[in-house]
Each structure stands twice: as structure tokens, then as C-alpha cells.
Design an enzyme around this catalytic site. Structure first.
Site, PDB file in Angstrom:
ATOM      1  N   GLY A 139      34.914  65.130  34.955  1.00  0.00           N
ATOM      2  CA  GLY A 139      33.770  64.720  35.760  1.00  0.00           C
ATOM      3  C   GLY A 139      32.777  63.926  34.933  1.00  0.00           C
ATOM      4  O   GLY A 139      33.130  63.346  33.901  1.00  0.00           O
ATOM      5  N   ARG A 158      47.296  67.854  36.337  1.00  0.00           N
ATOM      6  CA  ARG A 158      47.180  67.509  34.916  1.00  0.00           C
ATOM      7  C   ARG A 158      46.641  68.677  34.101  1.00  0.00           C
ATOM      8  O   ARG A 158      46.883  68.763  32.898  1.00  0.00           O
ATOM      9  CB  ARG A 158      46.284  66.282  34.758  1.00  0.00           C
ATOM     10  CG  ARG A 158      46.384  65.629  33.388  1.00  0.00           C
ATOM     11  CD  ARG A 158      45.814  64.237  33.387  1.00  0.00           C
ATOM     12  NE  ARG A 158      44.364  64.218  33.410  1.00  0.00           N
ATOM     13  CZ  ARG A 158      43.627  63.107  33.520  1.00  0.00           C
ATOM     14  NH1 ARG A 158      44.220  61.941  33.659  1.00  0.00           N
ATOM     15  NH2 ARG A 158      42.319  63.157  33.518  1.00  0.00           N
ATOM     16  N   ASN A 183      38.038  62.269  42.937  1.00  0.00           N
ATOM     17  CA  ASN A 183      38.627  60.924  43.035  1.00  0.00           C
ATOM     18  C   ASN A 183      40.152  60.916  42.969  1.00  0.00           C
ATOM     19  O   ASN A 183      40.791  60.047  43.561  1.00  0.00           O
ATOM     20  CB  ASN A 183      38.018  59.983  41.992  1.00  0.00           C
ATOM     21  CG  ASN A 183      38.111  60.508  40.580  1.00  0.00           C
ATOM     22  OD1 ASN A 183      38.310  61.705  40.355  1.00  0.00           O
ATOM     23  ND2 ASN A 183      37.944  59.635  39.608  1.00  0.00           N
ATOM     24  N   ALA A 195      36.772  69.847  43.790  1.00  0.00           N
ATOM     25  CA  ALA A 195      35.555  69.253  44.340  1.00  0.00           C
ATOM     26  C   ALA A 195      35.436  69.600  45.818  1.00  0.00           C
ATOM     27  O   ALA A 195      36.433  69.654  46.539  1.00  0.00           O
ATOM     28  CB  ALA A 195      35.580  67.741  44.150  1.00  0.00           C
ATOM     29  N   GLU A 254      37.019  65.878  29.993  1.00  0.00           N
ATOM     30  CA  GLU A 254      37.366  64.481  30.265  1.00  0.00           C
ATOM     31  C   GLU A 254      36.220  63.936  31.093  1.00  0.00           C
ATOM     32  O   GLU A 254      36.075  64.262  32.269  1.00  0.00           O
ATOM     33  CB  GLU A 254      38.701  64.404  31.011  1.00  0.00           C
ATOM     34  CG  GLU A 254      39.295  63.002  31.041  1.00  0.00           C
ATOM     35  CD  GLU A 254      38.848  62.211  32.256  1.00  0.00           C
ATOM     36  OE1 GLU A 254      37.945  61.354  32.095  1.00  0.00           O
ATOM     37  OE2 GLU A 254      39.366  62.448  33.347  1.00  0.00           O
ATOM     38  N   CYS A 311      37.546  57.026  36.434  1.00  0.00           N
ATOM     39  CA  CYS A 311      36.845  57.029  35.151  1.00  0.00           C
ATOM     40  C   CYS A 311      37.434  56.002  34.196  1.00  0.00           C
ATOM     41  O   CYS A 311      36.763  55.549  33.266  1.00  0.00           O
ATOM     42  CB  CYS A 311      36.871  58.418  34.534  1.00  0.00           C
ATOM     43  SG  CYS A 311      38.531  59.098  34.354  1.00  0.00           S
TER      44      CYS A 311
END
Length: 491
Positions: A242, A173, A165, A190, A264, A298
Site C-alpha cells: 500500500g 503473492r 488495485n 481492501a 511493498e 505502484c
């Protein structure tokens, strides 16, 4: 900057990007010779065919990272900082290309793509500054008089697993603090969005990262690659962004070798509006918190709890803003929201929307969206019951269900009635009220009269089953370090 009317394909120049794996400082084909297609969600057509890494490639990536580790760990913090600073400069200078590639493989609107490049690049700049500030400690043991020297050293080879995403930001990060700490890395992006990760690796190479320090292995077999890395004794850290179910599996695997873990995971963010909130500000915040990246975040606001006294007014203002959104392909510079990442995602969001309406929710406002493809119309649902199924899990799409409330205690009970605790948002007229509510919401991050919580200088992460550890800020570099101390005889 390039002309915003230019096509994404011309800006991305994918033909100039080597489509091999990045192992040991080189672009190489997969050892088994496999490839896979990267699909544009807007056209549902292939935009590139890239190397498909497998277990042998995963091991080769660790070989390279392990061989490079000692020299990189012993590189001075200042030199590591200068490399990261240069990566920031190069990435910002190449904003249009980065944004175009993300728009093509992810489907996000151009404005979202450019905003992500700025955010992603900032991690390189932030951690270039943190690299030289890894302080230690010197104390005298009260009982023995021994001198205690405390230091922080790199964990070792770090395996980084990133989602589709935010393909640039989720990579930088993790990469930036790992490199700042002195770690070497193996990265699995991904399979939906591997091109951005390859471009990030090339920027780091051009910035001066030595061969083997950064290795990228795109694959269609994520489980096999992750298992290969977690079973390799040389891998000492796994950092994953994820879903919570996948995070649980990785933690079980990591437990077998007691591998350092940063997770995360999923969210189910409440967005609270009190009776005296500034509704214009709340709507502006809601548009960011809910519809950024088409709701595929998220941290996205997933459940709206609006005080009954202002609910109708809020819905009307929110609805007007939603109906003005332009939904379409990123090749149109006026597009606000693009398609969802794939057919499964679009079908899943539509099914949740239809189920909510069947259960009694009402479509209060809706934007127009193309009928074909993986588009979902941005939608506001009113008359949503407090126990509605759509409130229990991440929607991960542009649907905003609104629940009204009058009792603060009951509203907080509902807001906290979830296994997740990543982000939340509170809009209130009095700062005291906003902070009181924020302190009682079980979440790692709370936007107080603000619809965006992510910032490289702030500790990003959740509580409960939304994760372990923090990314960004000083805490981000600590994730990739071990604390050690030396006990020295008294002087």
C-alpha cells in the site's frame, strides 16, 4: 472459457459466493453483525453486501490461525506443495469467474482482469515448487570443530494486508509463500475489493488447505484490525502492500513488538527513452507501463524522460496509441481502460492534471472517456517542466507527463530526485547504454527495453521509501521464515 460477450454478473455468480468472513475454515457473520456494500466503480451501485469484521473477529481469526499453526508447519513440504499446485489448477480453471468479480468490484477492463488471474495463480504454482526447496547448510566451525546445522523454519502466524488495485495477485503473492513456508495467515483485503479475497480463500479450501490455516476478515475499519493483529503476541509477521505513509505507521506499530515486517510501498517510476531507442518498442512498453489497470499500479510509469532528439516522434506515436484506447465499463468486451476505483481517486487525478496544465503543461493527446462517473481520460502531457508538481508523487491514474532531456547526468539526477525507488523503465538502442542507465537509477526493479517488471519468479520490491523486503522468487519464501542453527559437538 465462457463467452466473452456474457455479462460480468452472469460470469461472476456472486450469489453463489458466501459473503461471510472466513475464520477457522467456515464462512461466518461478523460478531457485531455489521455489513458493508461493495461498489461497482462503473455503475456506482452496490453489487454485494458482506460481513464487516471488527476487533473481535480479528482476534478470532488469530485464534484459528494459531491453533492450526503447529500441524501446518509440521505438514511435509511435499504435501504443502501439492495443495498449492491444486490451488493453481482450480484458480486457472475458474478464470472467468475470478476476472468477472475483479472487473465488477475494481472496475478494470476484462483483458486486465484475465491477465491478473493468470499472474495471481502463478504464485501458487511457483511457490508449490519452492516449498520443497528450502535448503539448509552443514558446516564445521573452523575454530572449535563443532558442527553447525542451519535450517529455515516458518515464522508463525502472518498478518497480510492487501490493496484494492490487484485484489487477486496481491493476495496470492503473500499467501502462497506464507503457506509454502509453513505459516498460517490472517488476511485483511481492501474494503473496495473484498470479494476476490473471499473467492481465493474458497479455492484454497477446495485445494485442501486445513481449517484455520487461511482466514480472511474484510472490514471498513482497517486501522483497528491492523492494530489488533500487531498487538497480538501470536502474530509474528506483517506483510503490507500500500501507500508509504500507511507503511510508516505499520512499521512504527511493528517496532513495539519487533514483529518481522515486509513492506511493498509507493512508487514514482521514471520511464527513460534515449535518442537511439526503438520508438515502436518504447511506445508498446509505455502503453503497458502507464495504462495497465488505468495507471493504478505502484509500478506504473509516472514520469517520462524522453531525449529531445526523438521527443516529438515519440509523443506522436504514443499519442496515436493513446487516442485509440476505448474507455468504458468492463461489461463491454472492447473496453481497454475502465473507471478509477472511486470518486476520490478520480477527482484527485483530475486535479493533478488540471494543475499541471495551469502550470504550463500542454495536453498533447487524449482519449475519449465517458463524462459521468469515475472515468479519467487517458492523457499525454507535453512541455512539462522538470520541477513540475505532477512529477513529485504518484499520479495513480492514466496521465503521462513527458519531460525532454539532453544531458544524461541531469536526467539521472531528476529520475533519482524522489523518496521512492520501486520500479523504473529504460529504453535504449544499445544494451550497454540501457544497463549503464539502469544501474544508476535508484530502484529495486528496472524494465530494460520492457514495460513490465512483475513476475512470480523475480524478487519484487523497492529501495528507499518504497519498501522493505522482497516478494516472489526464492526471496519471497524467506520473508516468512526464520533462519536457525544448531551447534553440535564435534564428532
Amino acid at each position: 472459457m465462457a463467452d466473452s460477450s456474457a455479462s460480468l454478473a452472469s460470469l461472476a455468480k456472486i450469489a453463489d459466493l458466501d459473503l461471510g468472513l472466513r475464520i477457522g475454515g467456515k464462512a461466518v457473520p461478523a460478531r457485531a453483525g455489521g455489513t458493508f456494500d461493495v461498489i461497482d466503480p462503473a455503475t456506482r451501485e452496490s453489487i454485494a453486501t458482506i460481513a464487516d469484521g471488527q476487533e473481535a473477529d480479528a482476534t478470532a481469526a488469530v485464534d484459528a490461525a494459531a491453533a492450526a499453526f503447529r500441524d501446518w508447519a509440521e505438514t511435509s513440504p511435499r504435501d504443502r506443495a501439492e495443495v498449492l499446485r491444486k490451488a493453481w489448477e482450480l484458480m486457472v480453471a475458474d478464470t472467468d469467474r475470478f476476472a468477472a468479480i475483479m472487473c465488477l468490484e475494481n472496475g478494470k477492463a476484462r483483458a486486465d482482469g484475465k491477465a491478473e488471474v493468470a499472474y495471481a495463480a502463478e504464485f501458487f504454482r511457483w511457490f508449490s515448487e519452492e516449498a520443497v526447496r528450502s535448503e539448509g547448510d552443514y558446516t564445521i566451525a573452523p575454530a572449535t570443530g563443532a558442527r553447525t546445522l542451519v535450517t529455515h523454519q516458518p515464522v508463525g502466524v502472518a498478518a497480510l494486508l492487501t490493496p484494492w488495485n490487484f485484489p487477486a495477485a496481491m493476495a496470492t503473492r503473500k499467501i502462497a509463500p506464507a503457506l509454502a513456508a509453513g505459516c498460517t495467515i490472517v488476511l485483511k483485503p481492501a474494503s473496495e475489493t473484498p470479494l476476490t479475497a473471499l473467492l481465493v480463500a474458497d479455492v484454497l479450501r477446495d485445494a485442501g488447505v486445513p481449517d484455520g490455516v487461511v482466514n480472511v476478515v474484510p472490514t471498513t475499519d482497517s486501522a483497528a484490525l491492523g492494530t489488533t493483529w500487531l498487538e497480538d503476541a501470536r502474530v509474528r509477521m506483517v506483510s503490507f502492500t500500500g501507500s508509504t505513509p500507511v507503511g510508516r505507521l505499520l512499521l512504527k506499530q511493528a517496532a513495539d513488538r519487533v514483529v518481522n515486517s515486509g513492506m511493498e510501498l509507493g512508487g514514482n517510476a521514471p520511464f527513460v527513452v534515449t535518442a537511439d531507442a526503438d520508438l515502436d518498442a518504447a511506445v508498446s512498453g509505455a502503453m503497458i507501463a502507464k495504462f495497465r489497470n488505468a495507471g493504478q499500479a505502484c509500478t506504473a510509469a509516472n514520469r517520462f524522460y524522453v531525449h529531445a532528439d526523438v521527443a516529438d516522434d515519440f509523443v506522436a506515436r504514443f499519442g496515436k496509441a493513446v487516442e485509440a484506447l476505448k474507455v468504458g465499463p468492463a461489461d463491454d468486451p472492447e473496453t481497454d481502460i475502465g473507471p478509477l476505483i472511486n470518486e476520490k481517486a478520480a477527482v484527485g487525478v483530475r486535479e493533478k492534471l488540471e494543475a499541471a496544465v495551469a502550470a504550463g503543461a500542454r495536453v498533447a493527446h487524449q482519449a475519449s472517456a465517458p463524462e459521468d462517473g469515475w472515468y479519467v481520460a487517458p492523457t499525454i502531457l507535453a512541455d512539462v517542466a522538470p520541477d513540475a508538481e505532477i512529477l513529485t508523487d504518484e499520479v495513480f491514474g492514466p496521465v503521462a507527463p513527458i519531460v525532454t532531456w539532453t544531458d544524461e547526468g541531469e536526467m539521472l539526477r531528476l529520475a533519482n530526485d524522489t523518496e521512492y525507488g520501486l520500479a523504473s523503465y529504460v529504453y535504449a538502442g544499445r544494451l550497454q547504454d540501457a544497463l549503464r542507465i539502469a544501474e544508476r537509477i535508484e530502484a529495486g526493479m528496472v524494465g530494460v527495453n520492457r514495460g513490465l517488471v512483475s513476475d512470480p519468479s523475480a524478487p519484487f520490491g523497492g529501495v528507499k521509501q518504497s519498501g522493505i523486503g522482497r516478494e516472489g522468487a526464492r526471496e519471497g519464501i524467506r520473508e516468512f521464515q526464520e533462519t536457525r542453527y544448531f551447534a553440535v559437538d564435534g564428532i
